[in-house]
Design a protein around this motif. Structure first.
Motif, PDB file in Angstrom:
ATOM      1  N   GLY A  45      -1.880  -1.204   6.200  1.00 30.22           N
ATOM      2  CA  GLY A  45      -1.007  -2.156   6.879  1.00 30.22           C
ATOM      3  C   GLY A  45       0.236  -1.500   7.444  1.00 30.22           C
ATOM      4  O   GLY A  45       0.766  -0.535   6.874  1.00 30.22           O
ATOM      5  N   PRO A  46       0.736  -2.002   8.573  1.00 27.98           N
ATOM      6  CA  PRO A  46       1.897  -1.404   9.230  1.00 27.98           C
ATOM      7  C   PRO A  46       3.174  -1.463   8.400  1.00 27.98           C
ATOM      8  O   PRO A  46       4.027  -0.590   8.528  1.00 27.98           O
ATOM      9  N   ASP A  47       3.334  -2.491   7.558  1.00 26.04           N
ATOM     10  CA  ASP A  47       4.548  -2.590   6.740  1.00 26.04           C
ATOM     11  C   ASP A  47       4.677  -1.380   5.813  1.00 26.04           C
ATOM     12  O   ASP A  47       5.723  -0.745   5.733  1.00 26.04           O
ATOM     13  N   LYS A  48       3.604  -1.083   5.121  1.00 25.05           N
ATOM     14  CA  LYS A  48       3.595   0.047   4.191  1.00 25.05           C
ATOM     15  C   LYS A  48       3.762   1.365   4.936  1.00 25.05           C
ATOM     16  O   LYS A  48       4.484   2.270   4.489  1.00 25.05           O
ATOM     17  N   ILE A  49       3.112   1.493   6.079  1.00 25.44           N
ATOM     18  CA  ILE A  49       3.175   2.740   6.847  1.00 25.44           C
ATOM     19  C   ILE A  49       4.593   2.995   7.342  1.00 25.44           C
ATOM     20  O   ILE A  49       5.153   4.086   7.170  1.00 25.44           O
ATOM     21  N   LEU A  50       5.195   2.000   7.963  1.00 26.51           N
ATOM     22  CA  LEU A  50       6.524   2.183   8.544  1.00 26.51           C
ATOM     23  C   LEU A  50       7.605   2.315   7.484  1.00 26.51           C
ATOM     24  O   LEU A  50       8.664   2.880   7.739  1.00 26.51           O
ATOM     25  N   ALA A  51       7.347   1.793   6.277  1.00 24.83           N
ATOM     26  CA  ALA A  51       8.330   1.908   5.198  1.00 24.83           C
ATOM     27  C   ALA A  51       8.263   3.258   4.488  1.00 24.83           C
ATOM     28  O   ALA A  51       9.195   3.638   3.782  1.00 24.83           O
ATOM     29  N   ALA A  52       7.179   4.000   4.687  1.00 27.07           N
ATOM     30  CA  ALA A  52       6.995   5.279   3.996  1.00 27.07           C
ATOM     31  C   ALA A  52       7.816   6.369   4.669  1.00 27.07           C
ATOM     32  O   ALA A  52       8.162   6.263   5.853  1.00 27.07           O
ATOM     33  N   PRO A  53       8.157   7.441   3.942  1.00 27.40           N
ATOM     34  CA  PRO A  53       8.808   8.594   4.570  1.00 27.40           C
ATOM     35  C   PRO A  53       7.913   9.158   5.672  1.00 27.40           C
ATOM     36  O   PRO A  53       6.721   9.346   5.463  1.00 27.40           O
ATOM     37  N   GLY A  54       8.478   9.378   6.849  1.00 28.42           N
ATOM     38  CA  GLY A  54       7.678   9.877   7.963  1.00 28.42           C
ATOM     39  C   GLY A  54       7.099   8.801   8.845  1.00 28.42           C
ATOM     40  O   GLY A  54       6.537   9.098   9.898  1.00 28.42           O
ATOM     41  N   GLY A  55       7.195   7.542   8.442  1.00 28.37           N
ATOM     42  CA  GLY A  55       6.732   6.446   9.289  1.00 28.37           C
ATOM     43  C   GLY A  55       5.260   6.551   9.641  1.00 28.37           C
ATOM     44  O   GLY A  55       4.406   6.653   8.762  1.00 28.37           O
ATOM     45  N   ALA A  56       4.955   6.527  10.942  1.00 27.52           N
ATOM     46  CA  ALA A  56       3.570   6.535  11.412  1.00 27.52           C
ATOM     47  C   ALA A  56       2.792   7.739  10.890  1.00 27.52           C
ATOM     48  O   ALA A  56       1.579   7.651  10.673  1.00 27.52           O
ATOM     49  N   ASN A  57       3.458   8.853  10.673  1.00 29.25           N
ATOM     50  CA  ASN A  57       2.777  10.059  10.215  1.00 29.25           C
ATOM     51  C   ASN A  57       2.239   9.930   8.793  1.00 29.25           C
ATOM     52  O   ASN A  57       1.467  10.784   8.343  1.00 29.25           O
ATOM     53  N   ALA A  58       2.648   8.895   8.076  1.00 21.80           N
ATOM     54  CA  ALA A  58       2.199   8.699   6.687  1.00 21.80           C
ATOM     55  C   ALA A  58       0.898   7.916   6.593  1.00 21.80           C
ATOM     56  O   ALA A  58       0.347   7.761   5.500  1.00 21.80           O
ATOM     57  N   ALA A  59       0.370   7.428   7.716  1.00 22.30           N
ATOM     58  CA  ALA A  59      -0.803   6.542   7.670  1.00 22.30           C
ATOM     59  C   ALA A  59      -2.015   7.215   7.041  1.00 22.30           C
ATOM     60  O   ALA A  59      -2.707   6.616   6.214  1.00 22.30           O
ATOM     61  N   ALA A  60      -2.317   8.457   7.421  1.00 21.27           N
ATOM     62  CA  ALA A  60      -3.519   9.131   6.913  1.00 21.27           C
ATOM     63  C   ALA A  60      -3.467   9.374   5.406  1.00 21.27           C
ATOM     64  O   ALA A  60      -4.416   9.028   4.695  1.00 21.27           O
ATOM     65  N   PRO A  61      -2.376   9.970   4.867  1.00 21.18           N
ATOM     66  CA  PRO A  61      -2.358  10.149   3.404  1.00 21.18           C
ATOM     67  C   PRO A  61      -2.338   8.834   2.636  1.00 21.18           C
ATOM     68  O   PRO A  61      -2.947   8.725   1.565  1.00 21.18           O
ATOM     69  N   LEU A  62      -1.677   7.799   3.164  1.00 21.47           N
ATOM     70  CA  LEU A  62      -1.682   6.503   2.485  1.00 21.47           C
ATOM     71  C   LEU A  62      -3.074   5.871   2.500  1.00 21.47           C
ATOM     72  O   LEU A  62      -3.471   5.191   1.544  1.00 21.47           O
ATOM     73  N   LEU A  63      -3.833   6.104   3.572  1.00 20.88           N
ATOM     74  CA  LEU A  63      -5.211   5.612   3.617  1.00 20.88           C
ATOM     75  C   LEU A  63      -6.056   6.325   2.564  1.00 20.88           C
ATOM     76  O   LEU A  63      -6.874   5.682   1.876  1.00 20.88           O
ATOM     77  N   ALA A  64      -5.873   7.640   2.430  1.00 21.77           N
ATOM     78  CA  ALA A  64      -6.610   8.382   1.404  1.00 21.77           C
ATOM     79  C   ALA A  64      -6.292   7.841   0.014  1.00 21.77           C
ATOM     80  O   ALA A  64      -7.181   7.712  -0.841  1.00 21.77           O
ATOM     81  N   LEU A  65      -5.033   7.481  -0.220  1.00 18.10           N
ATOM     82  CA  LEU A  65      -4.626   6.908  -1.501  1.00 18.10           C
ATOM     83  C   LEU A  65      -5.310   5.566  -1.732  1.00 18.10           C
ATOM     84  O   LEU A  65      -5.807   5.277  -2.830  1.00 18.10           O
TER      85      LEU A  65
END
Length: 548
Positions: free
Chosen positions: A325-345
């Protein structure tokens, strides 16, 4: 438990575990680099690995060089937030290889020896052309390095859950130092082996993630898209962060709402498609194989791997939109760049996240090492040897100058990478593509395919394309005046409306090359022009030295 919100309920995993996996990858790849470095004795070994790699090996290395942090972190994030418009990066990056294969790969390998400037200066006056080519190489490499450093900072910050700017800056600095060590110890041989290993791991890891996404959504693409639309449409952060719509299956989420954004899309597409054939660190890989046939074969292998990877980024991007989800992605350090590792998690837990992130980290290291070698070769071979020493510098001197350049470039990229940490790395790389397509590609094509082309045209084309691209980037919304700018919206000195300069700078470079040739004095080097034509088309005389 509803898997759609699994990521929101998870942390970034165990930082100690994450760093342990990281260290295993770094130690393993450093061992490979050190072993390869033992056979790095002269300039040919340092720059091109002694031209000892097969087409298949070089194809793997090209894929490893090309599939950077922008490809994995940036594109997945762009698709997760912008849907269809984010996937345009994948299309552009992939289609660009057809231009490289059809127009550049074989003649470049036949004519050159170490660097892009070998080709550009073959039938032209050496010094002015090499200096201009070196400037183009340095700026393209620097912008590319900035993107990789920003991606590395985002990646490690997500794993360690670091939000403070100062700590993220330390992460970027550590990445830069490790990169410098890779190049100083291993040269092109060590870097190539790391890139081959990394390409296999990255494509394999992305393949596993793709399968897991389909298992998670319990269906195919239709189920994935439906879930992505539902999660994306429920996000309030999308509006707050300046993203305009919630429907991520239709064009226009980022481009197409206004006439300016439509032109920006065209400009971006032109830059991506033409930029690859002008990227110095990609072009340099053609010299690591012994023949032009192997150069063609290496590009074919690269296209297979790169094409498969970019198709899978579509699944990962929408998977991140659906399962993270975009909320979690944009709230993470690095913003959009965090999408791939958060998906792996979200897909398989913290150990899988650490492993995938370690592969991505190895991706950054391999790419920045290749870039650093390219920049250092340009300074040592094109400026120090050909211009300052009139071709009389020993190979030991050239390698020493190269290593000093690696340190300088590394420090500079660390500083600029820290400033660009909040940017999507795919967008940052697109700026490097725009510079390459403006400063390098017009001169390469005109030099290879236009008999009348002369030194005045080459110098005019390279300096015009480079300066136009840099000036338009500096005074564009990419740097200031918008929510997504590097300097934010409170600082505004942007007068050029497009974020990507290619629509203006690339035609200007071609035009400058034509006008400079028409107005300039002929070089009267017909014999060299004939030799270049024969060599580029047939490969005869490839092993001959090009420093004449």
């Amino acid at each position: 438990m509803n898997i759609t919100y699994l990521a929101q309920e998870s942390s970034s995993g165990n930082p100690i575990l994450n760093m342990a996996v990281f260290l295993v990858f770094i130690v393993g790849t450093m061992a490979v680099v050190m072993r390869a470095g033992k056979s790095t004795k002269d300039a040919s070994d340092f720059y091109t690995g002694g031209a000892s790699f097969s087409g298949k090996q070089n194809g793997l290395a090209i894929a490893g060089d090309y599939l950077s942090a922008a490809s994995f972190l940036g594109i997945v994030g762009a698709i997760a937030l912008n849907g269809y418009d984010g996937f345009l990066y994948s299309v552009g990056f992939f289609v660009a290889w057809l231009v490289a294969l059809l127009l550049v790969a074989e003649p470049l390998r036949n004519v050159g020896r170490f660097t892009m400037a070998d080709v550009l200066s073959f039938r032209l006056r050496q010094k002015p052309v090499r200096v201009a080519a070196a400037f183009g190489t340095l700026f393209v490499s620097l912008f590319y390095l900035i993107a990789q450093m920003a991606g590395a900072g985002s990646l490690v910050s997500v794993l360690l859950d670091i939000h403070e700017f100062s700590k993220q800056a330390i992460v970027v600095a550590v990445v830069g130092i490790v990169m410098i060590l890779y190049v100083l110890i291993g040269g092109m041989k060590g870097t190539t082996y790391v890139q081959m290993i990394k390409a296999v791991l990255l494509v394999g890891g992305v393949g596993i993630m793709t399968v897991l996404v389909f298992i998670a959504v319990k269906g195919g693409l239709t189920s994935l898209f439906d879930m992505a639309v539902q999660t994306h449409g429920a996000s309030q952060t999308i509006v707050e962060k300046g993203y305009e719509a919630t429907q991520i299956l239709e064009p226009g989420l980022r481009y197409g709402k206004t006439e300016i954004s439509k032109l920006d899309f065209v400009s971006l597409g032109i830059s991506l498609v033409l930029g690859t054939a002008g990227l110095p660190h990609v072009l340099m890989r053609f010299y690591t194989v012994p023949t032009a046939t192997e150069a063609r074969r290496s590009v074919t292998w690269a296209i297979i791997l790169i094409g498969a990877f970019y198709l899978m980024t579509l699944v990962l991007g929408y998977g991140a939109a659906a399962l993270v989800g975009p909320d979690k992605i944009l709230a993470a350090p690095g913003g959009a760049n965090a999408a791939a590792p958060l998906l792996a998690l979200a897909l398989a837990g913290p150990i899988f996240m650490a492993a995938i992130s370690a592969v991505a980290f190895a991706t950054v290291l391999a790419v920045v090492a290749g870039l650093a070698i390219t920049a250092s070769a340009s300074v040592a071979h094109d400026i120090y040897n050909a211009v300052l020493r009139n071709g009389q510098a020993s190979e030991e001197e050239q390698v020493r100058v190269s290593r000093i350049t690696v340190i300088v470039i590394g420090v500079l990229s660390i500083v600029l990478g820290i400033l660009a940490m909040g940017q999507n790395v795919a967008f940052l790389v697109s700026l490097a593509f725009a510079i390459a397509a403006s400063a390098n590609l017009p001169t390469i094509l005109l030099s290879l395919y236009w008999k009348k082309f002369n030194t005045a045209g080459a110098v005019a084309s390279m300096y015009t394309g480079l300066s136009a691209a840099l000036i338009l980037i500096i005074f564009s919304p990419a740097v200031s005046g918008a929510k997504t700018s590097m300097l934010g919206e409170n600082i505004d000195f942007a007068w050029f409306p497009l974020s990507s300069p290619g629509l203006v700078s690339i035609p200007l470079a071609f035009l400058a090359g034509y006008i400079g040739t028409m107005l300039g004095t002929p070089d009267n080097l017909d014999d060299l022009q004939a030799e270049m034509e024969v060599r580029s088309l047939t490969g005869v005389g490839v092993e001959a030295a090009v420093d004449h």
